[in-house]
Design a protein around this motif. Structure first.
Motif, short mmCIF file in Angstrom:
data_model
loop_
_atom_site.label_atom_id
_atom_site.label_comp_id
_atom_site.label_asym_id
_atom_site.label_seq_id
_atom_site.Cartn_x
_atom_site.Cartn_y
_atom_site.Cartn_z
N ILE A 1 0.84 -1.21 0.00
CA ILE A 1 0.00 0.00 0.00
C ILE A 1 0.87 1.25 0.00
CG2 ILE A 1 -1.66 1.33 1.35
CD1 ILE A 1 -2.86 -1.34 2.28
N VAL A 2 1.92 1.25 0.83
CA VAL A 2 2.81 2.41 0.90
C VAL A 2 3.51 2.64 -0.44
CG1 VAL A 2 4.92 3.31 1.95
CG2 VAL A 2 3.17 2.26 3.39
N VAL A 3 4.04 1.57 -1.03
CA VAL A 3 4.74 1.71 -2.32
C VAL A 3 3.76 2.14 -3.40
CG1 VAL A 3 6.01 0.47 -4.10
CG2 VAL A 3 6.53 0.05 -1.70
N MET A 4 2.53 1.59 -3.38
CA MET A 4 1.54 1.98 -4.38
C MET A 4 1.21 3.47 -4.28
SD MET A 4 -2.47 1.00 -4.72
CE MET A 4 -2.79 2.27 -3.49
N CYS A 5 1.08 3.98 -3.06
CA CYS A 5 0.78 5.40 -2.88
C CYS A 5 1.92 6.27 -3.40
CB CYS A 5 0.51 5.70 -1.40
SG CYS A 5 -1.04 4.99 -0.78
N CYS A 6 3.17 5.89 -3.11
CA CYS A 6 4.32 6.65 -3.62
C CYS A 6 4.38 6.57 -5.15
CB CYS A 6 5.61 6.11 -3.01
SG CYS A 6 5.76 6.36 -1.24
N PHE A 7 4.13 5.37 -5.67
CA PHE A 7 4.12 5.18 -7.12
C PHE A 7 3.06 6.04 -7.78
CE2 PHE A 7 2.22 2.42 -10.57
CZ PHE A 7 3.12 2.83 -11.55
N SER A 8 1.86 6.11 -7.18
CA SER A 8 0.79 6.92 -7.76
C SER A 8 1.18 8.39 -7.83
CB SER A 8 -0.50 6.75 -6.95
OG SER A 8 -0.39 7.35 -5.68
N LEU A 9 1.85 8.89 -6.80
CA LEU A 9 2.26 10.29 -6.81
C LEU A 9 3.22 10.59 -7.95
CD1 LEU A 9 2.82 10.90 -2.97
CD2 LEU A 9 0.88 11.64 -4.36
N PHE A 10 4.19 9.70 -8.16
CA PHE A 10 5.21 9.97 -9.18
C PHE A 10 4.68 9.74 -10.59
CE2 PHE A 10 8.04 9.96 -5.59
CZ PHE A 10 9.09 10.78 -5.99
N VAL A 11 3.93 8.66 -10.81
CA VAL A 11 3.48 8.38 -12.18
C VAL A 11 2.44 9.41 -12.62
CG1 VAL A 11 1.55 6.79 -11.69
CG2 VAL A 11 2.94 6.47 -13.74
N GLN A 12 1.62 9.88 -11.71
CA GLN A 12 0.63 10.90 -12.07
C GLN A 12 1.27 12.27 -12.22
OE1 GLN A 12 -2.10 10.26 -8.84
NE2 GLN A 12 -2.69 8.24 -9.61
N ALA A 13 2.29 12.57 -11.42
CA ALA A 13 3.03 13.81 -11.61
C ALA A 13 3.73 13.82 -12.96
CB ALA A 13 4.03 14.00 -10.47
N ALA A 14 4.22 12.66 -13.40
CA ALA A 14 4.87 12.57 -14.70
C ALA A 14 3.90 12.91 -15.83
CB ALA A 14 5.44 11.17 -14.91
N SER A 15 2.63 12.53 -15.69
CA SER A 15 1.63 12.91 -16.68
C SER A 15 1.48 14.42 -16.75
CB SER A 15 0.28 12.26 -16.34
OG SER A 15 0.35 10.86 -16.40
N GLY A 16 1.44 15.07 -15.58
CA GLY A 16 1.36 16.52 -15.56
C GLY A 16 2.59 17.17 -16.15
N LEU A 17 3.76 16.59 -15.91
CA LEU A 17 5.00 17.12 -16.47
C LEU A 17 5.04 16.97 -17.99
CD1 LEU A 17 7.27 15.76 -13.66
CD2 LEU A 17 7.40 18.11 -14.46
N THR A 18 4.48 15.88 -18.51
CA THR A 18 4.44 15.69 -19.97
C THR A 18 3.65 16.80 -20.62
OG1 THR A 18 4.58 13.29 -19.71
CG2 THR A 18 3.78 14.11 -21.82
N PHE A 19 2.49 17.12 -20.07
CA PHE A 19 1.68 18.18 -20.67
C PHE A 19 2.16 19.57 -20.27
CE2 PHE A 19 -1.15 15.04 -22.31
CZ PHE A 19 -1.75 15.68 -23.39
N GLY A 20 3.23 19.65 -19.50
CA GLY A 20 3.94 20.92 -19.34
C GLY A 20 4.87 21.20 -20.50
N VAL A 21 5.21 20.16 -21.27
CA VAL A 21 6.09 20.30 -22.44
C VAL A 21 5.28 20.44 -23.73
CG1 VAL A 21 7.92 19.19 -23.79
CG2 VAL A 21 7.92 19.00 -21.29
N VAL A 22 4.14 19.74 -23.81
CA VAL A 22 3.34 19.67 -25.03
C VAL A 22 3.04 21.03 -25.65
CG1 VAL A 22 1.01 19.11 -25.88
CG2 VAL A 22 2.31 17.42 -24.59
N PRO A 23 2.63 22.07 -24.88
CA PRO A 23 2.25 23.33 -25.53
C PRO A 23 3.39 24.04 -26.27
CG PRO A 23 1.39 23.21 -23.29
CD PRO A 23 2.36 22.09 -23.44
N PHE A 24 4.63 23.62 -26.04
CA PHE A 24 5.76 24.32 -26.64
C PHE A 24 6.29 23.62 -27.89
CE2 PHE A 24 5.61 25.24 -22.13
CZ PHE A 24 5.63 26.62 -22.14
N VAL A 25 5.69 22.51 -28.26
CA VAL A 25 6.19 21.75 -29.41
C VAL A 25 5.82 22.44 -30.71
CG1 VAL A 25 6.01 19.56 -30.66
CG2 VAL A 25 6.16 19.58 -28.16
N SER A 26 4.60 22.91 -30.84
CA SER A 26 4.15 23.53 -32.08
C SER A 26 2.96 24.43 -31.82
CB SER A 26 3.77 22.46 -33.12
OG SER A 26 3.22 23.03 -34.28
N THR A 27 2.96 25.60 -32.42
CA THR A 27 1.81 26.49 -32.33
C THR A 27 0.79 26.15 -33.41
OG1 THR A 27 3.06 28.31 -31.38
CG2 THR A 27 1.01 28.87 -32.50
#
Length: 316
Positions: A206-232
């Protein structure tokens, strides 16, 4: 979302919109079994009850659709029919050119792959995690569903936090900060996923799953922090490629690792999925923007004719 918000806060805006939307996956794990139980208690047979339960999310979707029509705003400065339009004599790209321009941009494909092993993995875990805890630790279905719900509900803070990290790193280090933070966070998510499949205790899992959820979901947010700069010009195409990469990633991991024909256990499949996350995050190191640079490279020198941001995008 990427068009309505300026570049210095677009990661946070995308993170909140998508993260709070993904909270629905956790709410589904928690609420749908309760709705089903309520329906069966009023005398409706089990065979029919689960179908009746779907009326609730269907009604919520209809209400949401009407709210978009009534309260939605077309542009940052107002609705289409009320915004004064200045005549624009510049030639417009046709649909085919915009589509080809997006599809030929290698950055969109890399971000699609990256998103496939962040959001795609999240979707896969949403599908298997309740059954995983139910089978491996002999929990009742209600307890397993509650544990599984915590994975999706973590999106309330984790994905927006990924957007915050992306914007803050960009303020300090530019595009290099966005790329490095994406690579680091998603790689840590992969390592935690490997560990999740190897932990043998309930509370440790349970502890590892909670930590994993925080990082994998944050990575999704980080991906779409890059997307808007690829092309107008092809922003919609790039965003679509990235988003669809998440769905494709979920299908691939589900079929390869968790379908009925797989020769290994769910815990082994989870660890293999972690290795796949680490490997499929490596192409982020290949992303390079001439105007801003990449993880290891500085921006290329640009003459005065390309210093304007719009000129730069037109010359992609």
């Amino acid at each position: 979302m990427s068009s309505m918000f300026s570049g210095n806060v677009v990661g946070l805006a995308n993170g909140f919109a998508a993260g709070w939307a993904n909270v629905g996956s956790g709410a589904t794990q928690l609420l749908m079994p309760l709705i089903y139980s309520l329906v069966t208690h009023v005398g409706i047979p089990s065979f029919t009850a689960w179908r009746v339960a779907f009326i609730v999310p269907a009604m919520l979707q209809l209400i949401k659709a009407w709210m978009v029509l009534i309260y939605g705003q077309d542009f940052p400065d107002g609705n289409y029919h009320r915004v004064p339009r200045v005549p624009d004599n510049e030639p417009k790209d046709n649909l085919f050119k915009i589509l080809c321009h997006g599809l030929l941009n290698y950055r969109g494909w890399i971000l699609g792959l990256t998103y496939g092993f962040s959001f795609g993995v999240e979707l896969t875990v949403d599908n298997i995690i309740a059954q995983y805890f139910y089978d491996r630790f002999d929990l009742n279905i209600g307890t397993a569903g509650a544990i599984a719900a915590s994975f999706g509900l973590a999106n309330f803070m984790s994905r927006p936090f990924g957007g915050v990290i992306s914007d803050e790193m960009a303020r300090r280090f530019g595009m290099r900060g966005r790329l490095w933070s994406l690579w680091v966070v998603q790689t840590v998510a992969g390592l935690l996923c490997v560990l999740l499949g190897r932990v043998n205790s309930l509370y440790g899992s349970i502890v590892v799953m909670c930590c994993f959820s925080l990082f994998v979901q944050a990575a999704s947010g980080l991906t779409f922090g890059v997307v808007p700069f690829v092309s107008t010009r092809s922003l919609g195409v790039i965003a679509g490629m990235t988003g669809s990469g998440g769905t494709v990633g979920a299908v691939v991991t589900q079929l390869l690792l968790f379908s009925g024909s797989t020769p290994f256990s769910k815990e082994t499949g989870i660890s293999i999925m972690g290795v796949m996350i680490i490997l499929c995050t490596l192409p982020v190191t290949l992303l390079y923007f001439p105007q801003w640079g990449g993880m290891f490279c500085s921006p290329s020198s640009m003459d005065s004719s390309t210093t304007n941001s719009q000129d730069y995008y037109l010359l992609e």
